[in-house]
Design a protein around this motif. Structure first.
Motif, short mmCIF file in Angstrom:
data_model
loop_
_atom_site.label_atom_id
_atom_site.label_comp_id
_atom_site.label_asym_id
_atom_site.label_seq_id
_atom_site.Cartn_x
_atom_site.Cartn_y
_atom_site.Cartn_z
N LEU A 147 0.79 -1.15 -0.03
CA LEU A 147 -0.07 0.04 0.04
C LEU A 147 0.95 1.18 -0.03
CD1 LEU A 147 -2.92 1.31 0.36
CD2 LEU A 147 -2.47 0.89 2.86
N ASP A 148 0.55 1.97 -0.77
CA ASP A 148 1.09 3.44 -1.02
C ASP A 148 0.30 4.26 -0.03
OD1 ASP A 148 2.77 5.56 -1.55
OD2 ASP A 148 1.76 5.88 -3.53
N LEU A 149 0.99 5.29 0.66
CA LEU A 149 0.05 6.58 1.28
C LEU A 149 -0.41 7.44 0.49
CD1 LEU A 149 2.27 6.60 4.47
CD2 LEU A 149 0.41 5.32 4.27
N ARG A 150 0.06 7.90 -0.75
CA ARG A 150 -0.65 8.99 -1.53
C ARG A 150 -1.62 8.28 -2.41
NH1 ARG A 150 1.00 10.67 2.67
NH2 ARG A 150 2.91 11.90 2.90
N LEU A 151 -2.63 8.53 -2.13
CA LEU A 151 -3.92 8.13 -3.26
C LEU A 151 -4.63 9.07 -3.67
CD1 LEU A 151 -4.60 4.59 -1.61
CD2 LEU A 151 -3.06 4.93 -3.55
N PRO A 152 -5.25 9.05 -4.71
CA PRO A 152 -6.20 10.47 -5.13
C PRO A 152 -7.44 10.67 -4.30
CG PRO A 152 -6.17 8.53 -6.71
CD PRO A 152 -5.17 8.17 -5.61
N ASP A 153 -7.96 9.31 -3.67
CA ASP A 153 -9.37 9.65 -3.05
C ASP A 153 -9.01 9.55 -1.47
OD1 ASP A 153 -8.57 7.19 -3.28
OD2 ASP A 153 -10.59 6.32 -3.75
N LEU A 154 -8.89 8.32 -1.01
CA LEU A 154 -8.68 8.27 0.39
C LEU A 154 -6.94 8.19 0.63
CD1 LEU A 154 -10.89 5.25 0.98
CD2 LEU A 154 -11.45 7.73 1.29
N SER A 155 -6.74 8.50 1.91
CA SER A 155 -5.25 8.21 2.05
C SER A 155 -4.97 6.90 2.38
CB SER A 155 -4.98 8.97 3.45
OG SER A 155 -5.55 8.68 4.57
N GLY A 156 -3.72 6.52 2.43
CA GLY A 156 -3.26 5.18 2.69
C GLY A 156 -3.54 4.72 4.04
N VAL A 157 -3.60 5.84 5.06
CA VAL A 157 -3.99 5.47 6.28
C VAL A 157 -5.24 4.93 6.33
CG1 VAL A 157 -4.46 6.41 8.78
CG2 VAL A 157 -2.04 6.79 7.51
N GLU A 158 -6.13 5.70 5.67
CA GLU A 158 -7.65 5.46 5.85
C GLU A 158 -8.01 4.00 5.28
OE1 GLU A 158 -10.45 9.36 5.23
OE2 GLU A 158 -8.68 9.12 3.73
N VAL A 159 -7.08 3.71 4.01
CA VAL A 159 -7.27 2.30 3.59
C VAL A 159 -6.86 1.29 4.53
CG1 VAL A 159 -6.75 0.82 1.54
CG2 VAL A 159 -6.99 3.25 1.17
N ALA A 160 -5.51 1.45 5.15
CA ALA A 160 -4.81 0.45 5.96
C ALA A 160 -6.02 0.45 7.26
CB ALA A 160 -3.59 1.15 6.49
N ARG A 161 -6.73 1.29 7.66
CA ARG A 161 -7.87 1.22 8.67
C ARG A 161 -8.91 0.46 8.13
NH1 ARG A 161 -8.32 6.46 9.69
NH2 ARG A 161 -6.28 6.26 11.14
N GLY A 162 -9.44 0.55 7.05
CA GLY A 162 -10.41 -0.04 6.42
C GLY A 162 -10.18 -1.48 6.19
N LEU A 163 -9.00 -1.95 5.85
CA LEU A 163 -8.48 -3.18 5.61
C LEU A 163 -8.33 -4.27 7.00
CD1 LEU A 163 -5.48 -2.54 3.07
CD2 LEU A 163 -7.92 -3.65 2.67
N ALA A 164 -7.87 -3.14 7.96
CA ALA A 164 -7.60 -3.79 9.31
C ALA A 164 -8.96 -4.15 9.83
CB ALA A 164 -6.92 -2.78 10.19
N ALA A 165 -9.94 -3.47 9.58
CA ALA A 165 -11.35 -3.89 10.10
C ALA A 165 -12.09 -5.02 9.23
CB ALA A 165 -12.17 -2.56 9.93
N SER A 166 -11.57 -5.30 8.43
CA SER A 166 -12.28 -6.35 7.49
C SER A 166 -12.03 -7.62 7.97
CB SER A 166 -11.69 -6.41 5.91
OG SER A 166 -10.27 -6.55 5.85
N ASP A 167 -12.73 -8.77 7.50
CA ASP A 167 -12.60 -10.09 8.21
C ASP A 167 -12.75 -11.01 6.87
OD1 ASP A 167 -12.48 -12.29 9.69
OD2 ASP A 167 -14.60 -12.41 10.51
N PRO A 168 -11.61 -11.84 6.63
CA PRO A 168 -10.35 -11.68 7.29
C PRO A 168 -9.42 -10.34 6.94
CG PRO A 168 -10.27 -13.05 5.55
CD PRO A 168 -11.77 -12.99 5.66
N ALA A 169 -8.84 -10.00 7.87
CA ALA A 169 -7.86 -8.77 7.58
C ALA A 169 -6.78 -9.04 6.87
CB ALA A 169 -7.53 -7.94 8.76
N PRO A 170 -6.35 -8.60 5.72
CA PRO A 170 -4.95 -8.94 5.06
C PRO A 170 -4.03 -8.13 5.91
CG PRO A 170 -5.92 -7.21 4.06
CD PRO A 170 -7.05 -7.74 4.96
N ARG A 171 -2.82 -8.72 5.79
CA ARG A 171 -1.56 -8.16 6.27
C ARG A 171 -1.09 -6.90 5.40
NH1 ARG A 171 0.01 -13.69 8.39
NH2 ARG A 171 -0.57 -13.38 10.37
N VAL A 172 -0.93 -5.83 5.98
CA VAL A 172 -0.58 -4.61 5.04
C VAL A 172 0.85 -4.00 5.22
CG1 VAL A 172 -1.02 -2.11 4.63
CG2 VAL A 172 -2.70 -3.88 5.11
N LEU A 173 1.57 -3.97 4.05
CA LEU A 173 2.92 -3.49 4.09
C LEU A 173 2.96 -2.18 3.14
CD1 LEU A 173 5.97 -3.86 4.52
CD2 LEU A 173 6.32 -4.81 2.10
#
Length: 216
Positions: free
Chosen positions: A55-81
């Motif tokens: 995951l890159d942090l600079r995205l045109p719509d959401l920030s990478g941090v927002e994406v990481a937070r969304g992924l962490a809340a999913s089930d199953p959650a992928p590991r994010v690098l």
């Protein structure tokens, strides 16, 4: 086996995104998707369930941090690098707090990157040299701000493994030190995660540091 690992690449630069995907495929990983926007990444991850998201942090719509937070809340959650051009301390800490397992700057070599993906897939926290100390320092700061509770009871062996995890040893190094199999160490770590209701090794290291188990 890398061939069993499903990886998704999220970056808004097509040439960079394609190059990363190509390196992963050449190393034997299965690249299930490459996307350039945060909302798209969340939709695709929910549908394809990758094991690891680059995951890159600079995205045109959401920030990478927002994406990481969304992924962490999913089930199953992928590991994010996170793979970012930024080495700013605030970016690193925000990404980790959002659930990223590791943080690598884009100046890393191909070998460093592929090694980081492999370790992330194994649940190990991976950081560009110099950034790991920053993250651990932040965990220690947070630990001084809230009292420790007794928590679930761990076995002596689980506590011993936890101490070595907190010191930054890999599973293989822990296995060698304790004269155990690599699988046995993995089982101890997984049992500890389940008991403490934690999700990954990064959270486990934080738990250990908060309780002074890192020996510092």
């Amino acid at each position: 086996m890398t061939s069993a690992l499903r990886v998704m690449v999220v970056d808004d630069h097509p040439m960079w995104r394609d190059a990363v995907a190509r390196d992963l495929e050449n190393a034997g990983y299965q690249v299930v998707a490459t996307v350039g926007e945060g909302r798209q990444a969340l939709r695709v991850a929910a549908a394809l369930r990758p094991d690891v998201v680059i995951l890159d942090l600079r995205l045109p719509d959401l920030s990478g941090v927002e994406v990481a937070r969304g992924l962490a809340a999913s089930d199953p959650a992928p590991r994010v690098l996170v793979l970012s051009a930024s080495a700013e301390h605030e970016d690193v800490l925000e990404a980790v707090k959002a659930g990223a397992c590791g943080y690598l700057v884009k100046s890393a070599s191909r070998e460093e990157f592929l090694g980081a993906v492999r370790r992330t897939a194994g649940g190990e926290p991976v950081f560009t040299p110099g950034l790991a100390g920053l993250v651990l320092g932040e965990y220690r700061r947070l630990a001084t701000q809230r009292p420790s509770d007794a928590g679930p009871r761990l076995t002596d062996r689980e506590t011993e493994v936890l101490r070595l995890v907190a010191k930054g040893l890999s599973y293989r190094q822990i296995a060698e030190r304790l004269v155990l199999s690599h699988r046995t160490v993995q089982n101890h770590v997984q049992n500890t995660l389940n008991k403490l209701q934690l999700h990954n090794r990064v959270e486990l290291v934080r738990y250990a540091i908060e309780r002074g188990l890192d020996g510092t």
